[in-house]
Design an enzyme around this catalytic site. Structure first.
Site, PDB file in Angstrom:
ATOM      1  N   HIS A 512       0.771  -1.270   0.133  1.00  0.00           N
ATOM      2  CA  HIS A 512      -0.125  -0.050   0.044  1.00  0.00           C
ATOM      3  C   HIS A 512       0.799   1.228   0.055  1.00  0.00           C
ATOM      4  O   HIS A 512       0.517   2.172  -1.015  1.00  0.00           O
ATOM      5  CB  HIS A 512      -0.854   0.009   1.095  1.00  0.00           C
ATOM      6  CG  HIS A 512      -1.769   1.258   1.441  1.00  0.00           C
ATOM      7  ND1 HIS A 512      -2.986   1.180   1.144  1.00  0.00           N
ATOM      8  CD2 HIS A 512      -1.476   2.555   1.953  1.00  0.00           C
ATOM      9  CE1 HIS A 512      -3.767   2.477   1.667  1.00  0.00           C
ATOM     10  NE2 HIS A 512      -2.556   3.217   2.022  1.00  0.00           N
ATOM     11  N   GLU A 513       2.004   1.404   0.732  1.00  0.00           N
ATOM     12  CA  GLU A 513       2.760   2.469   1.074  1.00  0.00           C
ATOM     13  C   GLU A 513       3.618   2.686  -0.273  1.00  0.00           C
ATOM     14  O   GLU A 513       3.765   3.820  -0.738  1.00  0.00           O
ATOM     15  CB  GLU A 513       3.915   2.272   1.974  1.00  0.00           C
ATOM     16  CG  GLU A 513       3.001   2.320   3.468  1.00  0.00           C
ATOM     17  CD  GLU A 513       1.889   3.357   3.943  1.00  0.00           C
ATOM     18  OE1 GLU A 513       0.887   3.021   4.564  1.00  0.00           O
ATOM     19  OE2 GLU A 513       1.946   4.367   3.114  1.00  0.00           O
ATOM     20  N   HIS A 516       1.494   4.215  -3.073  1.00  0.00           N
ATOM     21  CA  HIS A 516       1.051   5.571  -2.823  1.00  0.00           C
ATOM     22  C   HIS A 516       2.089   6.389  -3.757  1.00  0.00           C
ATOM     23  O   HIS A 516       1.761   7.578  -4.058  1.00  0.00           O
ATOM     24  CB  HIS A 516       1.257   5.916  -1.258  1.00  0.00           C
ATOM     25  CG  HIS A 516      -0.047   6.143  -0.594  1.00  0.00           C
ATOM     26  ND1 HIS A 516      -1.214   6.635  -1.108  1.00  0.00           N
ATOM     27  CD2 HIS A 516      -0.485   5.687   0.467  1.00  0.00           C
ATOM     28  CE1 HIS A 516      -2.346   6.490  -0.154  1.00  0.00           C
ATOM     29  NE2 HIS A 516      -1.628   5.704   0.812  1.00  0.00           N
ATOM     30  N   GLU A 575      -6.208   6.356  -1.836  1.00  0.00           N
ATOM     31  CA  GLU A 575      -6.135   5.103  -0.917  1.00  0.00           C
ATOM     32  C   GLU A 575      -6.514   3.873  -1.580  1.00  0.00           C
ATOM     33  O   GLU A 575      -6.040   3.063  -1.288  1.00  0.00           O
ATOM     34  CB  GLU A 575      -7.109   5.386   0.455  1.00  0.00           C
ATOM     35  CG  GLU A 575      -6.453   6.515   1.048  1.00  0.00           C
ATOM     36  CD  GLU A 575      -5.050   6.368   1.572  1.00  0.00           C
ATOM     37  OE1 GLU A 575      -4.081   7.520   1.785  1.00  0.00           O
ATOM     38  OE2 GLU A 575      -4.599   5.136   1.797  1.00  0.00           O
ATOM     39  N   ASP A 579      -4.763   0.371  -2.019  1.00  0.00           N
ATOM     40  CA  ASP A 579      -5.140  -0.792  -1.311  1.00  0.00           C
ATOM     41  C   ASP A 579      -5.053  -1.821  -2.393  1.00  0.00           C
ATOM     42  O   ASP A 579      -4.735  -3.159  -2.312  1.00  0.00           O
ATOM     43  CB  ASP A 579      -6.487  -0.784  -0.933  1.00  0.00           C
ATOM     44  CG  ASP A 579      -6.688  -0.229   0.514  1.00  0.00           C
ATOM     45  OD1 ASP A 579      -7.582   0.281   0.830  1.00  0.00           O
ATOM     46  OD2 ASP A 579      -5.699  -0.008   1.185  1.00  0.00           O
ATOM     47  N   HIS A 640      -9.488   7.679   3.382  1.00  0.00           N
ATOM     48  CA  HIS A 640      -9.690   6.131   3.170  1.00  0.00           C
ATOM     49  C   HIS A 640     -11.307   5.725   3.229  1.00  0.00           C
ATOM     50  O   HIS A 640     -11.946   6.409   3.789  1.00  0.00           O
ATOM     51  CB  HIS A 640      -9.157   5.598   4.736  1.00  0.00           C
ATOM     52  CG  HIS A 640      -7.541   6.064   4.858  1.00  0.00           C
ATOM     53  ND1 HIS A 640      -7.327   6.792   5.675  1.00  0.00           N
ATOM     54  CD2 HIS A 640      -6.362   5.249   4.384  1.00  0.00           C
ATOM     55  CE1 HIS A 640      -5.825   7.104   5.604  1.00  0.00           C
ATOM     56  NE2 HIS A 640      -5.369   5.972   4.860  1.00  0.00           N
ATOM     57  N   ARG A 646     -13.080  -1.212   1.875  1.00  0.00           N
ATOM     58  CA  ARG A 646     -11.487  -1.426   1.570  1.00  0.00           C
ATOM     59  C   ARG A 646     -11.370  -2.780   1.126  1.00  0.00           C
ATOM     60  O   ARG A 646     -10.539  -3.493   0.130  1.00  0.00           O
ATOM     61  CB  ARG A 646     -10.593  -0.888   2.569  1.00  0.00           C
ATOM     62  CG  ARG A 646     -10.799   0.504   2.828  1.00  0.00           C
ATOM     63  CD  ARG A 646      -9.702   1.028   4.196  1.00  0.00           C
ATOM     64  NE  ARG A 646      -8.329   1.002   3.382  1.00  0.00           N
ATOM     65  CZ  ARG A 646      -7.256   1.377   4.277  1.00  0.00           C
ATOM     66  NH1 ARG A 646      -7.690   2.011   5.423  1.00  0.00           N
ATOM     67  NH2 ARG A 646      -6.033   1.265   3.717  1.00  0.00           N
TER      68      ARG A 646
HETATM   69  O1  LIG Z   1      -7.050   5.010  10.791  1.00  0.00           O
HETATM   70  C1  LIG Z   1      -7.465   4.864   9.570  1.00  0.00           C
HETATM   71  O2  LIG Z   1      -8.787   4.875   9.508  1.00  0.00           O
HETATM   72  C2  LIG Z   1      -6.437   4.765   8.422  1.00  0.00           C
HETATM   73  C3  LIG Z   1      -5.560   3.539   8.769  1.00  0.00           C
HETATM   74  C4  LIG Z   1      -4.564   3.470   7.414  1.00  0.00           C
HETATM   75  O3  LIG Z   1      -5.204   2.987   6.323  1.00  0.00           O
HETATM   76  N1  LIG Z   1      -3.489   3.629   7.496  1.00  0.00           N
HETATM   77  C5  LIG Z   1      -2.345   3.370   6.053  1.00  0.00           C
HETATM   78  C6  LIG Z   1      -1.729   4.882   6.330  1.00  0.00           C
HETATM   79  C7  LIG Z   1      -1.637   5.152   4.551  1.00  0.00           C
HETATM   80  O4  LIG Z   1      -2.875   5.713   4.248  1.00  0.00           O
HETATM   81  O5  LIG Z   1      -0.666   5.361   4.111  1.00  0.00           O
HETATM   82  C8  LIG Z   1      -1.666   2.096   6.409  1.00  0.00           C
HETATM   83  C9  LIG Z   1      -2.392   1.044   6.388  1.00  0.00           C
HETATM   84  C10 LIG Z   1      -3.021   0.545   6.996  1.00  0.00           C
HETATM   85  C11 LIG Z   1      -3.693  -0.739   6.620  1.00  0.00           C
HETATM   86  C12 LIG Z   1      -3.859  -1.315   5.343  1.00  0.00           C
HETATM   87  C13 LIG Z   1      -4.866  -2.440   5.103  1.00  0.00           C
HETATM   88  C14 LIG Z   1      -4.794  -3.525   5.822  1.00  0.00           C
HETATM   89  C15 LIG Z   1      -5.537  -4.663   5.512  1.00  0.00           C
HETATM   90  C16 LIG Z   1      -6.623  -4.432   4.466  1.00  0.00           C
HETATM   91  C17 LIG Z   1      -6.735  -3.474   3.796  1.00  0.00           C
HETATM   92 CL1  LIG Z   1      -7.894  -3.439   2.677  1.00  0.00          CL
HETATM   93  C18 LIG Z   1      -5.863  -2.142   4.098  1.00  0.00           C
HETATM   94  C19 LIG Z   1      -3.218  -0.634   4.724  1.00  0.00           C
HETATM   95  C20 LIG Z   1      -2.598   0.588   4.886  1.00  0.00           C
HETATM   96 ZN   LIG Z   2      -2.845   5.158   2.160  1.00  0.00          ZN
END
Ligand SMILES: O=C(O)CCC(=O)N[C@@H](CC(=O)O)Cc1ccc(-c2cccc(Cl)c2)cc1
Ligand SMILES: [Zn+2]
Length: 678
Positions: A512-513, A516, A575, A579, A640, A646
Site C-alpha cells: 500500500h505504501e 502511494h 487510498e 489498497d 480512506h 476497503r
Molecule cells: O486510521 C485509519 O482509518 C487509516 C489507517 C490506514 O489505512 N493507514 C494507512 C496509512 C496510509 O494511508 O498510507 C496504512 C495502512 C493500514 C492498513 C491497510 C490495510 C490492511 C488490510 C486490509 C486493507 Cl484493505 C488495508 C493498508 C494501509
Molecule cells: Zn494510504
C-alpha cells in the site's frame, strides 16, 4: 503438517473467533471474516469508531500510561487548576490583542493573525506555514492558503440543519458561556442580548469562511496547487480589505518571520495554494467589521484553551465535547498518568514517547521487515512488465522511482541517543503552578522550530512520524515509506506468525505504501520527490481512464452505517489505488515465498490453506463498526474508504482471491466489471 506452537494456536483462535464460517466467503467476504467479531464487540461509549485497528491504538496507549513513571514531570493537581480559575487565559488574551466580546476595548486585526500563528501555532483565516518546495524537495518555502481548521468538524456542519443543528447549537452556547465567564471574571457588565448577538455574527462569519474554503476535490492535484509568486505579487493580486484597511501580506509575513530573525524581502517566492479561497474571502471580509473578525479569530484560540482551566471553564464545552475537533490542550482526566501521556503527545514529545514505547514493546523486527519490503518492491517492479497501458519509457521511470524509495522501519536511532533527546528537550521546563503557561511556551518553541526551517535545507533523514504510532506512511517529497514500531505487531506482523498472516498483514501495508508513490497524487512526483512529470501523455491518459474505473466502483458503494450515503470515489481514489496495488503485490510476494521455501505447516483447528489464511488475516484488520455521526463525517473528511469497503473493493478486483476460495463467476465477490491500475 500442523503448527502447534503457542503463536500458531493463538493465531488460529484469533482468526476463528473473528470469523463467521456460516457465511459463504463468496457472498460477502467481510461478513465471513468479521462476522464473529461483529457479534462479540459493542462500540464503547467513548469511541466513535471501534475496530481491530483502533484496539491496537488503545492498547499502545495503555503500554505508555503504565510506563509514564519514567517521566519525572510534575503535573498540577486538580486543586491547583481549580485555584487558578480562568486566570491563565485572561492573562494571555492581551498577547493576542484581546477578544472584543469579552472586553470593552481592543486593538488591531493584522497583528492578531500573525501572533496566533507565530506564538501558538494556531492558524486562523490564513494558513501560513513553512513547507518543502514541491519543485525543489531539498528546500523549504513559505506556503499560504485557506486550509485552517474550523470550529466545527466539517464545512457541512455550518448548514446547522438536520444532524448538524445540535452541534451548531452546542457550539454557539459554548461561545456564549465562555464570553460570559470571562466578562464576569473581569467584573464587566454581562449583557446577554449583546453577547448572543455578537456570537451569532461570529458563527455567520465562520459559516461564510467555511463555504469559501476549498473542497477536497479542489485540493487533490498538487500540480494545480503549485502557484509560486513573489510576496510583492501576492500582496498586489490577493488584497484583502476589512473596514477599508487593506491586509498587508508583506507586513504580515515579516511580523511572523521576524520573530525568528529571518528577513523576507518582497521578492521572496511563496506558494499560494488556495488562490480561489482568497478571492472568495475578499467580499466576505469587506462586509464584516474588524470587531467581528477579531471575535472570530481569538475565539478559535480561546476555545482550545478552556480545557486547561478550572472546572467552571471546562464545563462550558461539555455539550460541545461530543463533536470536538482535536484540541491543543489535554482534557484533565481522572487518573494523572493519562493526562501526562496526553501532554507529552501534545507537547510534540513524540520522540520521548517513542523511546518509552520502543523500550517497552519493540523487540526489533527490522531485519525480517527489510526482507519483506525488498521482495514486495521486486514484485511491484516485475508487475510493471505486464501492464499493457503503460509505455516502455514511462515504465522505466516508474522502475527507477520504485528502486529509489527509501524505507524507515521501527524507530529513528535518534530516540536511543540520550544526548540528542536531552538537546531536543533542553528548553522544556515544567512546574506545577505554571503548567498552562508551559504548554503555551512549548507551542511557541515548536512553532519557532518550524518557522526557522525556511533558510535550512530539508533533512531527508528526518522521520515523518514518531515510533509509538499504529500506522504507516508514504512521503512524496522524500519518496520514503515508514513503518513505525507501533504497527509491527500482530495481526500485521509477528515473528511467531506464519508468513501467510505476515504477508496478508504488514505485507499488504508495505505494498500500500509503495503504491502511494504511484497513485493519483504520488505519481506527480519523481524519484527525488520533486513535482516533475515523468509520464508520457498516453500513459497519463490511460492511468486517468483506469482510475475512473476505481472512482466509479467505490463511488457505487452505499454505506448503511452512514444512512445509505454513497462513498466519495474521488476523495478516496489515492487510498483505493494503494489498497488495490498492495493486495496484488503482497499476495504475489507470498506465492513467491512459498515457491522458494515450500508450503508452511497449517494452523491447528482451522481448515483453511495458507492462501485462504492470507485473505482472512488481511480482512480482519478492518473488523469494526462506526457510530452513525462518525460514519457520515468520515465519508466527508476521510481519504480512506470505510474498512468494510476497503476489503470488499480490493478483493472484488483480485481474481487470485476468487481462485483461493473457488468463488463462482456470478457471486458478489466476483463482479463482471473489475478494475486494475497497478
Ligand atoms: O486510521 C485509519 O482509518 C487509516 C489507517 C490506514 O489505512 N493507514 C494507512 C496509512 C496510509 O494511508 O498510507 C496504512 C495502512 C493500514 C492498513 C491497510 C490495510 C490492511 C488490510 C486490509 C486493507 Cl484493505 C488495508 C493498508 C494501509
Ligand atoms: Zn494510504
Amino acid at each position: 503438517g500442523v503448527c502447534t506452537t503457542a503463536d500458531c494456536t493463538q493465531s488460529a483462535s484469533r482468526l476463528l473467533e473473528n470469523m463467521d464460517a456460516n457465511v459463504d466467503p463468496c457472498d460477502n467476504f467481510y461478513q465471513y471474516a468479521c462476522g464473529g467479531w461483529l457479534k462479540k464487540n459493542v462500540i464503547p461509549e467513548t469511541s466513535s469508531r471501534y475496530s481491530t485497528f483502533d484496539i491496537l491504538r488503545d492498547e499502545l496507549e495503555v503500554v505508555l500510561k503504565v510506563n509514564l513513571g519514567h517521566f519525572c514531570v510534575f503535573f498540577p493537581s486538580e486543586g491547583q487548576i481549580e485555584k487558578r480559575g480562568g486566570a491563565p487565559l485572561l492573562d494571555i488574551l492581551p498577547n493576542v490583542f484581546e477578544w472584543p466580546i469579552a472586553t470593552d476595548h481592543w486593538e488591531t486585526l493584522e497583528d492578531a493573525i500573525a501572533r496566533l500563528n507565530e506564538k501558538y501555532g494556531t492558524q486562523v483565516l490564513v494558513n501560513f506555514f513553512i513547507g518543502t518546495d514541491d519543485k525543489d524537495s531539498n528546500s523549504h518555502i513559505i506556503h499560504v492558503g485557506g486550509q485552517t481548521s474550523l470550529g466545527l468538524l466539517s464545512r457541512e456542519h455550518y448548514t446547522c440543519t438536520g444532524p448538524y443543528a445540535e452541534p451548531c447549537r452546542a457550539y454557539e452556547q459554548f461561545m456564549i458561556d465562555v464570553a460570559r465567564l470571562i466578562r464576569t471574571d473581569r467584573s464587566l457588565e454581562v449583557n446577554e442580548t449583546q453577547i448572543r448577538e455578537e456570537v451569532t455574527r461570529v458563527i455567520e462569519l465562520e459559516r461564510e469562511i467555511a463555504n469559501a474554503t476549498d473542497t477536497p476535490e479542489d485540493r487533490n492535484n498538487p500540480v494545480l496547487l503549485y502557484n509560486k509568486m513573489e510576496l510583492g505579487v501576492l500582496n498586489a493580486n490577493f488584497s484583502l480589505e476589512v473596514d477599508t484597511q487593506v491586509f498587508d501580506w508583506s507586513y504580515f509575513t515579516r511580523k511572523i518571520m521576524g520573530t525568528v530573525g529571518i528577513t523576507v524581502p518582497d521578492t521572496e517566492n511563496v506558494i499560494n495554494y488556495s488562490p480561489n479561497y482568497f478571492r472568495r474571502l475578499n467580499p466576505i471580509l469587506a462586509k464584516n467589521t474588524k470587531r467581528v473578525l477579531q471575535n472570530y479569530m481569538v475565539w478559535r484560540f480561546v476555545m482550545n484553551m478552556v480545557v486547561g482551566l478550572s472546572r467552571q471553564y471546562r464545563d462550558t464545552r461539555k455539550a460541545f465535547r461530543k463533536v470536538q475537533t482535536r484540541h491543543l490542550l489535554c482534557e484533565p482526566c481522572p487518573a494523572a498518568p493519562c493526562r501526562r501521556l496526553c501532554h507529552l503527545r501534545q507537547q510534540q514529545l513524540d520522540n520521548a514517547v517513542g523511546r518509552l514505547y520502543v523500550e517497552e514493546s519493540f523487540s526489533g523486527e527490522s531485519k525480517e521487515l527489510g526482507e519483506m519490503i525488498s521482495v514486495i518492491r521486486e514484485v511491484f517492479i516485475s508487475n510493471l512488465d505486464h501492464l499493457r497501458w503503460m509505455d516502455v519509457e514511462t515504465k522505466k521511470a516508474a522502475e527507477e522511482k520504485a528502486q529509489a524509495i527509501c524505507e524507515r522501519i521501527g524507530y529513528s536511532d535518534n530516540i536511543k541517543n540520550d544526548t540528542y533527546l536531552n538537546n531536543e528537550y533542553k528548553n522544556l521546563s515544567y512546574s506545577a503552578e505554571e503548567y498552562f503557561e508551559n504548554i503555551l511556551q512549548n507551542l511557541d518553541y515548536v512553532q519557532k522550530k518550524r518557522l526557522r526551517k525556511l533558510r535550512v535545507k530539508v533533512n531527508k533523514e528526518e522521520w515523518v512520524t514518531g515510533a509509538a504510532v499504529v500506522n504507516a506512511f508514504y512521503s512524496s517529497s522524500k519518496n520514503q515509506i515508514v513503518f513505525p514500531a507501533g504497527i509491527l505487531q500482530p495481526p500485521f506482523f509477528g515473528k511467531g506468525q506464519t508468513k501467510s498472516l505476515n504477508f496478508g498483514g504488514i505485507g499488504m501495508v508495505i505494498g500500500h505504501e509503495i503504491t502511494h508513490g504511484f497513485d493519483d497524487n504520488g505519481r506527480n512526483y519523481d524519484k527525488d520527490g520533486d513535482l516533475k512529470d515523468w509520464w508520457t501523455p498516453s500513459s497519463t491518459q490511460n492511468f486517468v481512464n483506469l482510475s475512473k474505473c476505481i472512482v466509479d466502483q467505490y463511488g457505487s458503494f452505499s454505506w448503511d452505517l452512514a444512512n445509505g450515503l454513497n462513498l466519495n470515489g474521488n476523495n478516496t481514489l489515492g487510498e483505493n489505488i494503494a489498497d488495490n496495488g498492495g493486495i496484488r503485490q503482497s499476495y504475489q510476494a507470498y506465492l513467491n515465498y512459498v515457491e522458494k521455501n515450500g508450503n508452511e505447516p497449517l494452523l491447528p483447528g482451522i481448515n483453511l490453506n495458507h492462501q485462504q489464511l492470507f485473505f482472512v488475516n488481511f480482512a480482519q484488520v478492518w473488523c469494526g463498526t462506526h457510530r452513525p455521526e462518525q460514519a457520515v463525517n468520515s465519508i466527508k473528511v476521510d481519504v480512506h474508504s470505510p474498512g468494510k469497503f476497503r476489503v470488499l473493493g480490493s478483493l472484488q478486483n483480485f481474481p487470485e482471491f476468487a481462485k483461493a476460495f473457488n468463488c463462482p463467476k456470478n457471486s458478489y465477490m466476483v463482479p463482471d466489471k473489475t478494475c486494475q491500475v497497478w
